[in-house]
Structures are given as structure tokens and as C-alpha cells.
Design a protein around this motif. Structure first.
Motif, PDB file in Angstrom:
ATOM      1  N   ILE A  31       0.875  -1.164   0.000  1.00 25.86           N
ATOM      2  CA  ILE A  31       0.000   0.000   0.000  1.00 25.86           C
ATOM      3  C   ILE A  31       0.914   1.216   0.000  1.00 25.86           C
ATOM      4  N   CYS A  32       0.749   2.079  -0.982  1.00 21.86           N
ATOM      5  CA  CYS A  32       1.560   3.300  -1.052  1.00 21.86           C
ATOM      6  C   CYS A  32       1.142   4.243   0.068  1.00 21.86           C
ATOM      7  N   CYS A  33       2.116   4.907   0.647  1.00 26.63           N
ATOM      8  CA  CYS A  33       1.816   5.813   1.752  1.00 26.63           C
ATOM      9  C   CYS A  33       2.800   6.974   1.761  1.00 26.63           C
ATOM     10  N   LEU A  34       2.511   7.928   2.620  1.00 28.46           N
ATOM     11  CA  LEU A  34       3.400   9.061   2.857  1.00 28.46           C
ATOM     12  C   LEU A  34       3.923   8.913   4.271  1.00 28.46           C
ATOM     13  N   LYS A  35       5.156   9.271   4.499  1.00 32.82           N
ATOM     14  CA  LYS A  35       5.697   9.236   5.849  1.00 32.82           C
ATOM     15  C   LYS A  35       5.976  10.673   6.258  1.00 32.82           C
ATOM     16  N   VAL A  36       5.309  11.090   7.336  1.00 30.98           N
ATOM     17  CA  VAL A  36       5.457  12.444   7.855  1.00 30.98           C
ATOM     18  C   VAL A  36       6.096  12.308   9.227  1.00 30.98           C
ATOM     19  N   GLY A  37       7.383  12.637   9.292  1.00 25.84           N
ATOM     20  CA  GLY A  37       8.125  12.392  10.528  1.00 25.84           C
ATOM     21  C   GLY A  37       8.179  10.894  10.771  1.00 25.84           C
ATOM     22  N   ARG A  38       7.670  10.458  11.907  1.00 30.95           N
ATOM     23  CA  ARG A  38       7.634   9.035  12.216  1.00 30.95           C
ATOM     24  C   ARG A  38       6.284   8.412  11.902  1.00 30.95           C
ATOM     25  N   ALA A  39       5.335   9.215  11.442  1.00 29.87           N
ATOM     26  CA  ALA A  39       3.967   8.747  11.223  1.00 29.87           C
ATOM     27  C   ALA A  39       3.703   8.446   9.750  1.00 29.87           C
ATOM     28  N   TYR A  40       2.935   7.397   9.511  1.00 30.91           N
ATOM     29  CA  TYR A  40       2.508   7.055   8.162  1.00 30.91           C
ATOM     30  C   TYR A  40       1.147   7.693   7.899  1.00 30.91           C
ATOM     31  N   ARG A  41       0.946   8.162   6.678  1.00 34.40           N
ATOM     32  CA  ARG A  41      -0.343   8.695   6.249  1.00 34.40           C
ATOM     33  C   ARG A  41      -0.695   8.007   4.941  1.00 34.40           C
ATOM     34  N   ILE A  42      -1.923   7.547   4.819  1.00 34.56           N
ATOM     35  CA  ILE A  42      -2.343   6.779   3.664  1.00 34.56           C
ATOM     36  C   ILE A  42      -3.471   7.525   2.950  1.00 34.56           C
ATOM     37  N   PRO A  43      -3.214   8.055   1.751  1.00 33.88           N
ATOM     38  CA  PRO A  43      -4.285   8.688   0.981  1.00 33.88           C
ATOM     39  C   PRO A  43      -5.350   7.645   0.633  1.00 33.88           C
ATOM     40  N   LYS A  44      -6.600   8.037   0.754  1.00 30.95           N
ATOM     41  CA  LYS A  44      -7.712   7.128   0.488  1.00 30.95           C
ATOM     42  C   LYS A  44      -7.620   6.537  -0.917  1.00 30.95           C
ATOM     43  N   ALA A  45      -7.157   7.318  -1.873  1.00 33.48           N
ATOM     44  CA  ALA A  45      -7.021   6.835  -3.257  1.00 33.48           C
ATOM     45  C   ALA A  45      -6.046   5.663  -3.334  1.00 33.48           C
ATOM     46  N   HIS A  46      -4.991   5.678  -2.514  1.00 26.16           N
ATOM     47  CA  HIS A  46      -4.024   4.584  -2.524  1.00 26.16           C
ATOM     48  C   HIS A  46      -4.632   3.312  -1.951  1.00 26.16           C
ATOM     49  N   LEU A  47      -5.545   3.475  -1.003  1.00 25.74           N
ATOM     50  CA  LEU A  47      -6.235   2.318  -0.447  1.00 25.74           C
ATOM     51  C   LEU A  47      -7.134   1.689  -1.506  1.00 25.74           C
ATOM     52  N   PHE A  48      -7.816   2.516  -2.295  1.00 28.71           N
ATOM     53  CA  PHE A  48      -8.640   1.994  -3.388  1.00 28.71           C
ATOM     54  C   PHE A  48      -7.787   1.267  -4.416  1.00 28.71           C
ATOM     55  N   THR A  49      -6.608   1.794  -4.699  1.00 27.30           N
ATOM     56  CA  THR A  49      -5.698   1.123  -5.628  1.00 27.30           C
ATOM     57  C   THR A  49      -5.302  -0.242  -5.097  1.00 27.30           C
ATOM     58  N   TYR A  50      -4.992  -0.312  -3.811  1.00 27.89           N
ATOM     59  CA  TYR A  50      -4.625  -1.589  -3.190  1.00 27.89           C
ATOM     60  C   TYR A  50      -5.780  -2.582  -3.295  1.00 27.89           C
ATOM     61  N   LEU A  51      -6.994  -2.102  -3.127  1.00 28.61           N
ATOM     62  CA  LEU A  51      -8.175  -2.965  -3.193  1.00 28.61           C
ATOM     63  C   LEU A  51      -8.607  -3.238  -4.626  1.00 28.61           C
ATOM     64  N   CYS A  52      -7.879  -2.680  -5.611  1.00 35.37           N
ATOM     65  CA  CYS A  52      -8.169  -2.850  -7.039  1.00 35.37           C
ATOM     66  C   CYS A  52      -9.571  -2.336  -7.395  1.00 35.37           C
ATOM     67  N   ILE A  53      -9.918  -1.175  -6.845  1.00 33.01           N
ATOM     68  CA  ILE A  53     -11.200  -0.551  -7.158  1.00 33.01           C
ATOM     69  C   ILE A  53     -10.929   0.604  -8.120  1.00 33.01           C
ATOM     70  N   GLY A  54     -11.502   0.517  -9.288  1.00 30.47           N
ATOM     71  CA  GLY A  54     -11.423   1.600 -10.255  1.00 30.47           C
ATOM     72  C   GLY A  54     -10.115   1.724 -10.982  1.00 30.47           C
ATOM     73  N   GLY A  55      -9.328   0.702 -11.010  1.00 28.55           N
ATOM     74  CA  GLY A  55      -8.074   0.770 -11.742  1.00 28.55           C
ATOM     75  C   GLY A  55      -7.383  -0.561 -11.770  1.00 28.55           C
ATOM     76  N   GLU A  56      -6.334  -0.618 -12.545  1.00 30.81           N
ATOM     77  CA  GLU A  56      -5.534  -1.836 -12.659  1.00 30.81           C
ATOM     78  C   GLU A  56      -4.555  -1.901 -11.503  1.00 30.81           C
ATOM     79  N   GLU A  57      -4.237  -3.096 -11.064  1.00 27.11           N
ATOM     80  CA  GLU A  57      -3.224  -3.264 -10.020  1.00 27.11           C
ATOM     81  C   GLU A  57      -1.870  -2.971 -10.629  1.00 27.11           C
ATOM     82  N   THR A  58      -1.087  -2.198  -9.910  1.00 26.55           N
ATOM     83  CA  THR A  58       0.242  -1.851 -10.402  1.00 26.55           C
ATOM     84  C   THR A  58       1.283  -2.534  -9.553  1.00 26.55           C
ATOM     85  N   SER A  59       2.362  -2.935 -10.166  1.00 21.50           N
ATOM     86  CA  SER A  59       3.445  -3.514  -9.379  1.00 21.50           C
ATOM     87  C   SER A  59       4.460  -2.430  -9.089  1.00 21.50           C
ATOM     88  N   ILE A  60       4.993  -2.463  -7.897  1.00 19.46           N
ATOM     89  CA  ILE A  60       5.908  -1.403  -7.452  1.00 19.46           C
ATOM     90  C   ILE A  60       7.333  -1.863  -7.619  1.00 19.46           C
TER      91      ILE A  60
END
Length: 77
Positions: free
Chosen positions: A48-77
Motif C-alpha cells: 500500500i503506497c503511503c506518505l511518511k510524515v516524521g515518524r507517522a505514516y499517512r495513507i491517501p484514500k485513493a491509494h487504499l482503493f488502488t490496493y483494493l483494485c477498485i477503479g483501476g488496474e493493479e500496479t506492481s511497485i
């Protein structure tokens, strides 16, 4: 299992409305129904793609949808 027919834009409007656009690890885990330990593992393994702000992780909702394969193709990182 069949592919979802909903677009990511529609999913963004309809699903998870009560959650902020940028979620914490705890919120992400609540949505996915997993433990925080598993959530951190998914982030560390870059499943799951995320942002790291200091020591904390932040996950954009759009990245969660990508992980769940909703509305797009699964991409390999």
C-alpha cells in the motif's frame, strides 16, 4: 472473482465517506479489518503506497482503493 465496475472517482465519492482523505494507519486497519501489526507490514512491504510524515505514516484514500483494485488496474511497485 470478477473485476469491479465502479470507477475510482465514484468509489471515492461513495465509499468510506466518514473517513478523511488522508488516513492514519489505525483508520486504514479499521477499514480493512486487520490488525495494526498487519497494517504496518503492508506499508513496509510497499503493498500500500503511503506518505511518511516524521515518524507517522499517512495513507491517501485513493491509494487504499488502488490496493483494493477498485477503479483501476493493479500496479506492481
Amino acid at each position: 472473482m470478477g473485476k469491479s465496475n465502479i470507477s475510482q472517482k465514484d468509489a471515492y465519492k461513495l465509499m468510506l465517506k466518514e473517513y478523511p482523505d488522508i488516513m492514519t494507519v489505525e483508520q486504514m486497519c479499521e477499514v480493512l479489518g486487520i490488525s495494526t501489526k498487519t497494517g504496518y507490514r503492508l506499508l513496509r512491504e510497499k503493498k500500500i503506497c503511503c506518505l511518511k510524515v516524521g515518524r507517522a505514516y499517512r495513507i491517501p484514500k485513493a491509494h487504499l482503493f488502488t490496493y483494493l483494485c477498485i477503479g483501476g488496474e493493479e500496479t506492481s511497485i
